[in-house]
Design a protein around this motif. Sequence first.
Motif, mmCIF file in Angstrom:
data_model
loop_
_atom_site.group_PDB
_atom_site.id
_atom_site.type_symbol
_atom_site.label_atom_id
_atom_site.label_comp_id
_atom_site.label_asym_id
_atom_site.label_seq_id
_atom_site.Cartn_x
_atom_site.Cartn_y
_atom_site.Cartn_z
ATOM 1 N N VAL A 187 2.631 5.439 3.063
ATOM 2 C CA VAL A 187 1.812 5.388 1.860
ATOM 3 C C VAL A 187 1.501 3.922 1.621
ATOM 4 C CG1 VAL A 187 1.646 5.931 -0.585
ATOM 5 C CG2 VAL A 187 2.941 7.437 0.927
ATOM 6 N N ALA A 188 0.207 3.567 1.568
ATOM 7 C CA ALA A 188 -0.208 2.163 1.491
ATOM 8 C C ALA A 188 -1.348 2.015 0.493
ATOM 9 C CB ALA A 188 -0.647 1.669 2.877
ATOM 10 N N PRO A 189 -1.541 0.797 -0.034
ATOM 11 C CA PRO A 189 -2.624 0.603 -1.014
ATOM 12 C C PRO A 189 -4.009 0.590 -0.390
ATOM 13 C CG PRO A 189 -1.509 -1.477 -0.567
ATOM 14 C CD PRO A 189 -0.714 -0.411 0.131
ATOM 15 N N SER A 190 -4.094 0.505 0.934
ATOM 16 C CA SER A 190 -5.392 0.425 1.601
ATOM 17 C C SER A 190 -5.309 1.119 2.958
ATOM 18 C CB SER A 190 -5.801 -1.043 1.785
ATOM 19 O OG SER A 190 -6.920 -1.171 2.654
ATOM 20 N N LYS A 191 -6.453 1.550 3.446
ATOM 21 C CA LYS A 191 -6.519 2.138 4.775
ATOM 22 C C LYS A 191 -6.769 1.085 5.857
ATOM 23 C CE LYS A 191 -9.710 5.086 3.386
ATOM 24 N NZ LYS A 191 -10.727 6.176 3.410
ATOM 25 N N ASP A 192 -6.893 -0.172 5.454
ATOM 26 C CA ASP A 192 -7.155 -1.265 6.390
ATOM 27 C C ASP A 192 -5.840 -1.879 6.860
ATOM 28 O OD1 ASP A 192 -8.125 -3.330 7.877
ATOM 29 O OD2 ASP A 192 -8.885 -4.504 6.177
ATOM 30 N N LEU A 193 -5.437 -1.582 8.095
ATOM 31 C CA LEU A 193 -4.247 -2.176 8.706
ATOM 32 C C LEU A 193 -4.642 -2.998 9.935
ATOM 33 C CD1 LEU A 193 -1.726 0.819 8.463
ATOM 34 C CD2 LEU A 193 -1.849 -1.208 7.011
ATOM 35 N N SER A 194 -5.806 -3.631 9.858
ATOM 36 C CA SER A 194 -6.336 -4.357 11.010
ATOM 37 C C SER A 194 -5.496 -5.585 11.370
ATOM 38 C CB SER A 194 -7.779 -4.791 10.736
ATOM 39 O OG SER A 194 -7.849 -5.598 9.564
ATOM 40 N N LYS A 195 -4.717 -6.108 10.426
ATOM 41 C CA LYS A 195 -3.890 -7.282 10.709
ATOM 42 C C LYS A 195 -2.537 -6.912 11.307
ATOM 43 C CE LYS A 195 -5.994 -10.210 7.144
ATOM 44 N NZ LYS A 195 -5.743 -11.034 5.934
#
Length: 537
Positions: free
Chosen positions: A114-122
């Motif tokens: 569960v994360a605040p954003s769907k962006d895990l590009s880093k």
Amino acid sequence: MARPNMKPIVLLFLKLLLIGLSAPQLIAGDETQKFVYSGFASANLTLDGTASVTPSGLLELTNGTVMSMGHAFHPAPLRLRDSPNGSIQSFSASFVFGIISIYDVSSHGLTMLVAPSKDLSKAMPVQYLGLFNGLNNGNTTNHIFAVELDTWQNAEFGDIDYNHVGVDINGLSSEKSHTAGFFHDQNGTFENLTLGSQEAMQVWVDYDREKTQIDVTMAPLNMTTKPKRPIVSARYNLSAVLKDVAYIGFSSSTGTIKTQHYVLGWSFAMNGPAPVINLSMLPKLPRDHPKGRRSWVLDIVLPVGTAVVLLSLGAIAFLLVRRHFRYAEVRDNWEVEFGPHRFSYKDLYHATGGFEDKNLLGVGGFGRVYKGVLQKSRLKIAVKRVSHDSKQGMKEFIAEIVSIGRLQNRNLVPLLGYCRRKGELLLVYEYMPNGSLDKYLHGKEDNTILSWAQRFQVIKGIASGLLYLHEEWEKVVVHRDIKASNVLLDNEMNGRLGDFGLARLYDHGIDPDYTCGWHHRLPSSRAGTQRKCHSSY
């Protein structure tokens, strides 16, 4: 006359109101937020990296590409608090997964998060599971809760073994973890489950806002009911971690071993149990391992009489005793902590054909290097035999070999592990089929000449490896011996940097002039004169 004219308008308004009420309310403030996927053939998921949905409806997070990662999210956000200053509401999730590897081992694992954003590009692959990187791992600003299914033991994160389930808060050092498996309801006994067994399994994740308790339960797919006792129970108030609105999904990553991570079904609910996944509708995991075949020897031996059996047992006992002395190793109690980084001498002996000369790759000042193939995994390896006659510094030396073994970059020769036997130390590497670069530059490899495109490719690869050593790993590694003979070429003629014998290791931001590194600790007869540790071939 006005009353009849208003009737069609009222009916149209009522129809629009009913349509609005029947639409999915995925971020509503009520207690009915839930979804269920019994297969993903028609699912509208947010995917990135190697993640995809197969034609059969499997959610494939990683497709077997080495050192890769994939993410999949439910597209709509979830409102986790019922009021601006309220606590995180209770929630439950369930999913069915499967892990398939071409070898007996797999890497590295998957998480539900569960994360605040769907962006895990880093994020980075390998040990970071596509969630974090070397800089943000453990930061409270991540606001991420995850349940990891980890098939690799990383000492830097305090992993308990290479087959465990853990509860992670903002980083990969689990708050609590347990070996994968389940407790029987009848007698309470624990039964182990192998995450990479190529079999589908189900996991349940439950958070209770009143108790601030996280429970993780798992079971094989053929169990009809959820076990009553979870394998992991952690007390943690997620209100201090998660944002008001967040996204739920999966992440996964691989290392140098080709592994595929699948999700077959998934369900979620707020303030109630997760909906039941229809197991009969789930897609099947691909099967890529051959079925066992009966040996003709077994068919002949079975009818043999008691006398022959006794003679056979005697012969076997004799061979076992003889083999024990042939494959005897040196083991100290402190080596238990290094776990899977240690290979058995027996496996290395058979892999190299008894260290036959026909498998000899080269001879250097610190020993001979042999090529081989591990019998179980069919993994091609290179084994260096280094002589040593001193126990002083051995523990520290092997600890740092394991540390260097954690380097994960496609432009470095991977150090897989070690073995100790009598007066020698054996170092195990991934085999590079095209040998060293100097053979091609100086015309020693069947007069093969590298094209300028190939040369530029090698240069870029080594530059990328040096960038990783100097800036991207958790420590700064200075190689100090870069030359053509220390650059090895894989099957695609990509350059990989090896031979860290003169390398130095120090913390970021530290002056290297005040760092001694690891190279002075080699327990060999030459360590006293040259102060050098040869940890690659």
